[in-house]
Scaffold this motif. Structure first.
Motif, PDB file in Angstrom:
ATOM      1  N   LEU A 230      11.661   4.640   2.871  1.00 12.89           N
ATOM      2  CA  LEU A 230      10.697   4.103   3.762  1.00 12.89           C
ATOM      3  C   LEU A 230      11.288   3.307   5.112  1.00 12.89           C
ATOM      4  O   LEU A 230      11.055   3.693   6.334  1.00 12.89           O
ATOM      5  CB  LEU A 230       9.668   2.981   3.397  1.00 12.89           C
TER       6      LEU A 230
ATOM      7  N   ASP B 261       0.894  -0.986   0.200  1.00 10.19           N
ATOM      8  CA  ASP B 261       0.210   0.052   0.041  1.00 10.19           C
ATOM      9  C   ASP B 261       0.890   1.447   0.151  1.00 10.19           C
ATOM     10  O   ASP B 261       0.574   2.308  -0.493  1.00 10.19           O
ATOM     11  CB  ASP B 261      -1.095   0.072   1.165  1.00 10.19           C
ATOM     12  N   LYS B 262       1.828   1.118   0.848  1.00 10.64           N
ATOM     13  CA  LYS B 262       2.877   2.396   0.732  1.00 10.64           C
ATOM     14  C   LYS B 262       3.604   2.678  -0.331  1.00 10.64           C
ATOM     15  O   LYS B 262       3.724   3.865  -0.826  1.00 10.64           O
ATOM     16  CB  LYS B 262       3.746   2.169   1.929  1.00 10.64           C
TER      17      LYS B 262
END
Length: 89
Positions: free
Chosen positions: A70, A40-41
């Motif tokens: 991230l 999703d990120k």
């Protein structure tokens, strides 16, 4: 869209037998993220992310750049593939 040379390189990178990007998996887990949350990120489908983490797919350069940002881990370390028969997840 990948050209034929890129597709060939991606197929050639797939290694038979047990394979896993253990460093990517460990960094994801250390960040407290599931495979779905990571996908999703990144804005990708979870099946595609799972194929990348398992070493079945290479992943795009932009994706490795984003993973590095991230997770705070160098992408060369994240991309390493480990060959282990007992490691299936």
């Amino acid at each position: 869209m990948m050209n034929n040379a890129e597709k060939h390189r991606e197929r050639a990178a797939v290694v038979k037998g047990g394979k896993m990007r253990k460093n990517l998996k460990a960094a994801r887990k250390a960040a407290g993220l599931t495979q779905q949350a990571m996908a999703d990120k990144l804005g990708i489908h979870d099946r595609y992310y799972k194929a990348i983490e398992s070493g079945e797919r290479l992943g795009a350069i932009w994706m490795w750049d984003r993973l590095e940002d991230l997770l705070g881990v160098n992408q060369r370390f994240l991309r390493e593939i480990h060959h282990d028969k007992e490691d299936s997840q």
